[in-house]
Design a protein around this motif. Sequence first.
Motif, short mmCIF file in Angstrom:
data_model
loop_
_atom_site.label_atom_id
_atom_site.label_comp_id
_atom_site.label_asym_id
_atom_site.label_seq_id
_atom_site.Cartn_x
_atom_site.Cartn_y
_atom_site.Cartn_z
N LYS A 159 7.74 4.74 -4.02
CA LYS A 159 6.31 4.53 -4.29
C LYS A 159 5.87 5.05 -5.64
O LYS A 159 4.78 4.72 -6.11
CB LYS A 159 5.46 5.26 -3.22
CG LYS A 159 5.40 4.56 -1.89
CD LYS A 159 4.49 5.31 -0.93
CE LYS A 159 3.05 5.42 -1.35
NZ LYS A 159 2.16 4.39 -0.82
N SER A 161 1.28 4.17 3.28
CA SER A 161 1.14 2.74 3.10
C SER A 161 2.25 2.23 2.17
O SER A 161 2.65 2.93 1.24
CB SER A 161 -0.24 2.42 2.53
OG SER A 161 -0.51 3.25 1.41
N ASN A 187 2.98 0.56 -0.46
CA ASN A 187 2.59 0.01 -1.77
C ASN A 187 2.98 1.01 -2.84
O ASN A 187 3.08 2.20 -2.54
CB ASN A 187 1.08 -0.22 -1.82
CG ASN A 187 0.30 1.02 -1.42
OD1 ASN A 187 0.24 1.36 -0.23
ND2 ASN A 187 -0.25 1.72 -2.39
N SER A 244 -3.38 -1.38 -0.94
CA SER A 244 -2.55 -1.25 0.26
C SER A 244 -2.13 -2.63 0.78
O SER A 244 -2.84 -3.61 0.60
CB SER A 244 -3.32 -0.51 1.34
OG SER A 244 -3.60 0.79 0.91
N GLU A 282 -6.65 1.64 6.33
CA GLU A 282 -5.87 2.76 6.84
C GLU A 282 -6.62 3.49 7.95
O GLU A 282 -7.83 3.34 8.12
CB GLU A 282 -5.58 3.77 5.71
CG GLU A 282 -4.63 3.27 4.65
CD GLU A 282 -5.33 2.47 3.59
OE1 GLU A 282 -6.54 2.15 3.76
OE2 GLU A 282 -4.69 2.16 2.58
N HIS A 293 -7.55 4.99 -6.91
CA HIS A 293 -6.60 4.67 -5.84
C HIS A 293 -6.90 3.24 -5.45
O HIS A 293 -7.95 2.72 -5.80
CB HIS A 293 -6.87 5.62 -4.67
CG HIS A 293 -5.66 5.88 -3.82
ND1 HIS A 293 -4.75 6.84 -4.12
CD2 HIS A 293 -5.22 5.30 -2.66
CE1 HIS A 293 -3.80 6.85 -3.19
NE2 HIS A 293 -4.07 5.92 -2.29
MG MG Z 1 -1.94 4.72 0.77
#
Ligand code: MG
Length: 313
Positions: A56, A144, A146, A152, A181, A229
């Motif tokens: 990630k 997640s 990604n 995500s 999420e 984010h």
């Molecule tokens: Mg995440």
Amino acid sequence: MTTFSTLHLRAIESDLDRAAQLLRSGDLVAFPTETVYGLGADARNGTAVANIYAAKGRPSFNPLIVHVPDVASAKKYVVWNDAAQLLADHFWPGALTIVLPLRSGHGLSSLVTAGLDTLAIRVPNHTTAQRLLHRADAPIAAPSANPSGRISPTTAQHVLDGLAGRIAAVVDDGPCGVGLESTILGITPNVTVLRYGGVTAEQIEAVLGLAVPHSAPTKITAPGQMNSHYAPNAAVRLDVVDAKTDEVLLGFGPMKCDLNLSKSGDLIEAAANLFDHLHQLDKTGKPIAIAPIPQVGLGRAINDRLRRAAAPR
Ligand code: MG
Ligand code: TXA
């Protein structure tokens, strides 16, 4: 880092056996949950967990959620209490993660908690996730699926777009139902919402019979709650009614726009569409303008993700 030809597996017996075997041998497998696709690794295996961070490109101080099939399994890793039981009775399996003190002899890699003495744990409500957790017979750490800081994934294709070649496999079982999420709730011992998500603050308050904070925390309470984010490549502008000519408009409710989160103004439908629509608009390469979303129920979690997507990078 090792390069993989990432397997595209399906939700059938033989493929789930394969996925479980990969997890047990320390490989990374992305799998569907009702919230978003997770990038799974055996939470007891330090090398496997380290590979999550590597795949990630995630800062190593950011702890991970551990996924287990049921409450009995959760109790092996955390110090359980009455509030946890009440919440689990109402929301598990489901889109709620609870943070509790780590139990001694838990056997998890310290990389999972990034050295904290608490653990974020969740029982997902998704048939394929459940089947995989049972087969793997291991606590599965899964953020997640990604690249860190990006949008995500709510489909296997989103996962492959971001992580193909960096993970052993993805189990494809179509789009995620919730699309946001999980809500993260700290109970250590005070109840605090650390992240808004698939379960609303209103639902939690109704069950606990006490008030929980209604505005998303502004300071970083969960280590992963960085400002920027869920970021598309393009610039993002919020609360837009009239888009500029070079922008693509993400709408909500009846309006003229390029893609609509929910024409009828349904927040559940909007949550399920959010990340997929952002992925699609991002592919146009144009700046993204987004219509106002009401700050109630799931709207709080949607607005939290949008504020982060729009934050200065
Ligand atoms: Mg995440
Ligand atoms: O729906 C979800 O929660 C998805 C699916 C795959 O289950 N997972 C997910 O994980 O969103 P991730 O890693 O993207 O987000 C985990 C969040 C981060 O903000 C992290 O800082 C926080 O959980 N977290 C993990 N352990 C924590 C702890 N002990 N105390 C406070 N926050 C914690």
